[in-house]
Design a protein around this motif. Structure first.
Motif, PDB file in Angstrom:
ATOM      1  N   GLY A   1       0.813  -1.202   0.000  1.00  0.00           N
ATOM      2  CA  GLY A   1       0.000   0.000   0.000  1.00  0.00           C
ATOM      3  C   GLY A   1       0.851   1.258   0.000  1.00  0.00           C
ATOM      4  O   GLY A   1       0.568   2.215  -0.732  1.00  0.00           O
ATOM      5  N   ARG A   2       1.907   1.259   0.821  1.00  0.00           N
ATOM      6  CA  ARG A   2       2.799   2.431   0.851  1.00  0.00           C
ATOM      7  C   ARG A   2       3.529   2.605  -0.469  1.00  0.00           C
ATOM      8  O   ARG A   2       3.728   3.737  -0.942  1.00  0.00           O
ATOM      9  CB  ARG A   2       3.795   2.296   2.003  1.00  0.00           C
ATOM     10  N   ALA A   3       3.935   1.498  -1.074  1.00  0.00           N
ATOM     11  CA  ALA A   3       4.632   1.579  -2.357  1.00  0.00           C
ATOM     12  C   ALA A   3       3.709   2.100  -3.447  1.00  0.00           C
ATOM     13  O   ALA A   3       4.110   2.952  -4.269  1.00  0.00           O
ATOM     14  CB  ALA A   3       5.184   0.209  -2.735  1.00  0.00           C
ATOM     15  N   HIS A   4       2.480   1.612  -3.479  1.00  0.00           N
ATOM     16  CA  HIS A   4       1.522   2.094  -4.469  1.00  0.00           C
ATOM     17  C   HIS A   4       1.247   3.583  -4.289  1.00  0.00           C
ATOM     18  O   HIS A   4       1.160   4.329  -5.276  1.00  0.00           O
ATOM     19  CB  HIS A   4       0.216   1.303  -4.363  1.00  0.00           C
ATOM     20  N   ALA A   5       1.099   4.017  -3.055  1.00  0.00           N
ATOM     21  CA  ALA A   5       0.841   5.443  -2.798  1.00  0.00           C
ATOM     22  C   ALA A   5       2.005   6.298  -3.279  1.00  0.00           C
ATOM     23  O   ALA A   5       1.800   7.379  -3.852  1.00  0.00           O
ATOM     24  CB  ALA A   5       0.590   5.666  -1.310  1.00  0.00           C
ATOM     25  N   ALA A   6       3.223   5.826  -3.076  1.00  0.00           N
ATOM     26  CA  ALA A   6       4.391   6.586  -3.515  1.00  0.00           C
ATOM     27  C   ALA A   6       4.455   6.685  -5.033  1.00  0.00           C
ATOM     28  O   ALA A   6       4.687   7.767  -5.589  1.00  0.00           O
ATOM     29  CB  ALA A   6       5.663   5.938  -2.975  1.00  0.00           C
ATOM     30  N   VAL A   7       4.228   5.566  -5.711  1.00  0.00           N
ATOM     31  CA  VAL A   7       4.253   5.584  -7.179  1.00  0.00           C
ATOM     32  C   VAL A   7       3.118   6.442  -7.720  1.00  0.00           C
ATOM     33  O   VAL A   7       3.277   7.192  -8.690  1.00  0.00           O
ATOM     34  CB  VAL A   7       4.172   4.150  -7.734  1.00  0.00           C
ATOM     35  N   GLU A   8       1.961   6.348  -7.065  1.00  0.00           N
ATOM     36  CA  GLU A   8       0.785   7.110  -7.489  1.00  0.00           C
ATOM     37  C   GLU A   8       1.018   8.617  -7.393  1.00  0.00           C
ATOM     38  O   GLU A   8       0.406   9.395  -8.131  1.00  0.00           O
ATOM     39  CB  GLU A   8      -0.402   6.710  -6.608  1.00  0.00           C
ATOM     40  N   SER A   9       1.914   9.035  -6.516  1.00  0.00           N
ATOM     41  CA  SER A   9       2.186  10.472  -6.344  1.00  0.00           C
ATOM     42  C   SER A   9       2.841  11.081  -7.574  1.00  0.00           C
ATOM     43  O   SER A   9       2.792  12.303  -7.767  1.00  0.00           O
ATOM     44  CB  SER A   9       3.094  10.683  -5.130  1.00  0.00           C
ATOM     45  N   GLY A  10       3.478  10.249  -8.408  1.00  0.00           N
ATOM     46  CA  GLY A  10       4.157  10.761  -9.594  1.00  0.00           C
ATOM     47  C   GLY A  10       5.470  11.440  -9.307  1.00  0.00           C
ATOM     48  O   GLY A  10       6.073  12.039 -10.207  1.00  0.00           O
ATOM     49  N   ARG A  11       5.961  11.327  -8.078  1.00  0.00           N
ATOM     50  CA  ARG A  11       7.189  12.038  -7.716  1.00  0.00           C
ATOM     51  C   ARG A  11       8.358  11.083  -7.434  1.00  0.00           C
ATOM     52  O   ARG A  11       9.395  11.510  -6.945  1.00  0.00           O
ATOM     53  CB  ARG A  11       6.943  12.914  -6.485  1.00  0.00           C
ATOM     54  N   THR A  12       8.174   9.809  -7.734  1.00  0.00           N
ATOM     55  CA  THR A  12       9.248   8.865  -7.444  1.00  0.00           C
ATOM     56  C   THR A  12      10.369   8.986  -8.462  1.00  0.00           C
ATOM     57  O   THR A  12      10.150   9.303  -9.632  1.00  0.00           O
ATOM     58  CB  THR A  12       8.718   7.420  -7.437  1.00  0.00           C
ATOM     59  N   VAL A  13      11.572   8.708  -7.995  1.00  0.00           N
ATOM     60  CA  VAL A  13      12.764   8.643  -8.843  1.00  0.00           C
ATOM     61  C   VAL A  13      13.287   7.221  -8.752  1.00  0.00           C
ATOM     62  O   VAL A  13      13.332   6.624  -7.667  1.00  0.00           O
ATOM     63  CB  VAL A  13      13.840   9.636  -8.356  1.00  0.00           C
ATOM     64  N   GLY A  14      13.674   6.638  -9.888  1.00  0.00           N
ATOM     65  CA  GLY A  14      14.153   5.269  -9.842  1.00  0.00           C
ATOM     66  C   GLY A  14      13.040   4.317  -9.445  1.00  0.00           C
ATOM     67  O   GLY A  14      11.881   4.491  -9.809  1.00  0.00           O
ATOM     68  N   LYS A  15      13.371   3.290  -8.647  1.00  0.00           N
ATOM     69  CA  LYS A  15      12.416   2.232  -8.333  1.00  0.00           C
ATOM     70  C   LYS A  15      12.291   1.981  -6.829  1.00  0.00           C
ATOM     71  O   LYS A  15      13.241   2.135  -6.072  1.00  0.00           O
ATOM     72  CB  LYS A  15      12.850   0.916  -8.996  1.00  0.00           C
ATOM     73  N   ILE A  16      11.080   1.551  -6.445  1.00  0.00           N
ATOM     74  CA  ILE A  16      10.779   1.123  -5.079  1.00  0.00           C
ATOM     75  C   ILE A  16      10.759  -0.398  -5.048  1.00  0.00           C
ATOM     76  O   ILE A  16      10.114  -1.031  -5.893  1.00  0.00           O
ATOM     77  CB  ILE A  16       9.412   1.662  -4.631  1.00  0.00           C
ATOM     78  N   VAL A  17      11.450  -0.995  -4.094  1.00  0.00           N
ATOM     79  CA  VAL A  17      11.473  -2.457  -3.990  1.00  0.00           C
ATOM     80  C   VAL A  17      11.041  -2.907  -2.599  1.00  0.00           C
ATOM     81  O   VAL A  17      11.105  -2.157  -1.626  1.00  0.00           O
ATOM     82  CB  VAL A  17      12.870  -3.039  -4.317  1.00  0.00           C
ATOM     83  N   LEU A  18      10.611  -4.177  -2.539  1.00  0.00           N
ATOM     84  CA  LEU A  18      10.283  -4.855  -1.292  1.00  0.00           C
ATOM     85  C   LEU A  18      10.999  -6.187  -1.341  1.00  0.00           C
ATOM     86  O   LEU A  18      10.934  -6.890  -2.353  1.00  0.00           O
ATOM     87  CB  LEU A  18       8.763  -5.076  -1.170  1.00  0.00           C
ATOM     88  N   GLU A  19      11.649  -6.569  -0.245  1.00  0.00           N
ATOM     89  CA  GLU A  19      12.428  -7.805  -0.243  1.00  0.00           C
ATOM     90  C   GLU A  19      12.131  -8.620   1.004  1.00  0.00           C
ATOM     91  O   GLU A  19      12.097  -8.077   2.111  1.00  0.00           O
ATOM     92  CB  GLU A  19      13.930  -7.499  -0.318  1.00  0.00           C
ATOM     93  N   GLY A  20      11.925  -9.931   0.819  1.00  0.00           N
ATOM     94  CA  GLY A  20      11.586 -10.807   1.922  1.00  0.00           C
ATOM     95  C   GLY A  20      10.103 -10.744   2.229  1.00  0.00           C
ATOM     96  O   GLY A  20       9.359  -9.940   1.669  1.00  0.00           O
ATOM     97  N   TRP A  21       9.671 -11.622   3.118  1.00  0.00           N
ATOM     98  CA  TRP A  21       8.242 -11.722   3.436  1.00  0.00           C
ATOM     99  C   TRP A  21       8.001 -11.509   4.921  1.00  0.00           C
ATOM    100  O   TRP A  21       8.696 -12.075   5.763  1.00  0.00           O
ATOM    101  CB  TRP A  21       7.702 -13.092   3.012  1.00  0.00           C
ATOM    102  N   ALA A  22       7.015 -10.697   5.237  1.00  0.00           N
ATOM    103  CA  ALA A  22       6.649 -10.430   6.619  1.00  0.00           C
ATOM    104  C   ALA A  22       5.628 -11.454   7.108  1.00  0.00           C
ATOM    105  O   ALA A  22       5.337 -11.517   8.305  1.00  0.00           O
ATOM    106  CB  ALA A  22       6.075  -9.031   6.767  1.00  0.00           C
ATOM    107  N   ILE A  23       5.080 -12.235   6.212  1.00  0.00           N
ATOM    108  CA  ILE A  23       4.002 -13.172   6.562  1.00  0.00           C
ATOM    109  C   ILE A  23       4.316 -14.553   6.009  1.00  0.00           C
ATOM    110  O   ILE A  23       5.154 -14.717   5.132  1.00  0.00           O
ATOM    111  CB  ILE A  23       2.641 -12.692   6.003  1.00  0.00           C
TER     112      ILE A  23
END
Length: 336
Positions: free
Chosen positions: A314-336
């Protein structure tokens, strides 16, 4: 170690990314590889604008798992698959027509999978597939840039995920091409670090700035922001030049006719959707992996939001949706 069931994170309603119910966690049977497929234990994912568009506006038809960037480890190989074995580390972007990478185990067509670069983490590798495939196809397959090409390439939206990789690929494979990237002042250093020879301010007069650097105009133009820019592009591109766009919507290309400028579209999913016998994208990913290992291309991670969960997606989608991201957002490993 293989789990007894698969964990999937998806959506069932088109809710805002900030809504606690935007993403749901569900269990499903472990996928088994069908002929031509591999099953991958997903170790890291990245979030792209296409994820955001689909979550916001595409019907889930019950429950849909998104995700088009992944890096992980092969756990199963289907009949007819050559070149992969259990334990291989891989990366890929997959197909928009199938459940995505936001799940612990994913079945994916082997023809779309490349070997992960050995010198980077799973998270770094996951930042690359969709953008590098788009950039490669745009620059080399659509625009026709080769290792002997000379001239200017204008990259509109150079600080974004695709632009950041495209600059590096062109610098590595077409050293006589001069690249001009557009960016705001805050992102100009990033664009230069990605390989741009020159940077112009996207808020300024594009024609004036580009013509000052390339008086005869540019031979090629890549754009991720082409809406209402057709007449501007006609003034900065040389006669018989080429433009390739990756954003959506109809365009009025009439201003390009006087100079016989070609308008092209690039959609990374064309190959997976329409060319069932093509292994071109696996080949591209292997080329990118070799360039990463040689130090000619580097991952474009600018934000690591931690482990994969409904909340972090959800946080990653919100950041990308803002249109202000540079480069890429990643998530690594599993919390669940």
């Amino acid at each position: 170690m293989t789990e007894a069931t698969n964990t999937q994170i998806g959506y069932s309603a088109n809710l805002p990314a900030s809504d606690p119910g935007a993403f749901e966690v569900r269990s499903s049977p472990l996928p088994a590889p069908r002929p031509g497929e591999v099953v991958v234990r997903v170790e890291a994912v990245s979030v792209n604008p296409v994820d955001v568009k689909l979550r916001a506006g595409s019907p889930a038809r019950g429950f849909r798992v998104l995700g088009f960037d992944a890096a992980g480890v092969v756990t199963g190989v289907g009949d007819g698959v050559a070149g992969f074995a259990a334990g291989d580390e891989v990366f890929y972007a997959g197909s928009i027509a199938r459940p995505g990478s936001n799940q612990r185990y994913q079945a994916v067509e082997a023809r779309l999978v490349g070997r992960k670069p050995a010198n980077v983490s799973f998270g770094e590798a996951a930042s690359l597939p969709l953008t590098s495939l788009t950039a490669w196809e745009a620059a080399f397959d659509r625009l026709g840039i080769t290792d002997s090409s000379e001239g200017y390439l204008l990259v509109v939206g150079a600080s974004g995920g695709v632009g950041s990789v495209l600059l590096q690929l062109v610098r590595a494979r077409a050293p006589r091409v001069r690249t001009i990237g557009t960016a705001g002042a805050a992102n100009a250093d990033w664009v230069r670090s990605m390989g741009a020879h020159e940077v112009v301010d996207h808020r300024g007069d594009l024609v004036e700035q580009v013509r000052a650097l390339a008086p005869e105009g540019v031979s090629w133009l890549f754009t991720s922001h082409s809406r209402h820019q057709e007449a501007v592009y006609a003034r900065v591109v040389q006669p018989f030049g080429r433009i390739v766009a990756i954003d959506d919507g109809a365009r009025d290309v009439a201003p390009l006719k006087d100079k016989s400028i070609g308008w092209l579209w690039e959609l990374m999913f064309t190959d997976p959707l329409h060319l069932p016998d093509s292994h071109h994208q696996a080949w591209i990913l292997d080329q990118v992996a070799a360039l990463v290992e040689a130090g000619a291309v580097r991952p474009t991670v600018t934000s690591d939001l931690g482990t994969i969960s409904a909340e972090s997606l959800g946080r990653a989608h919100a950041a990308v949706e803002s249109g202000r991201t540079v480069g890429k957002i990643v998530l690594e490993g599993w919390a669940i």
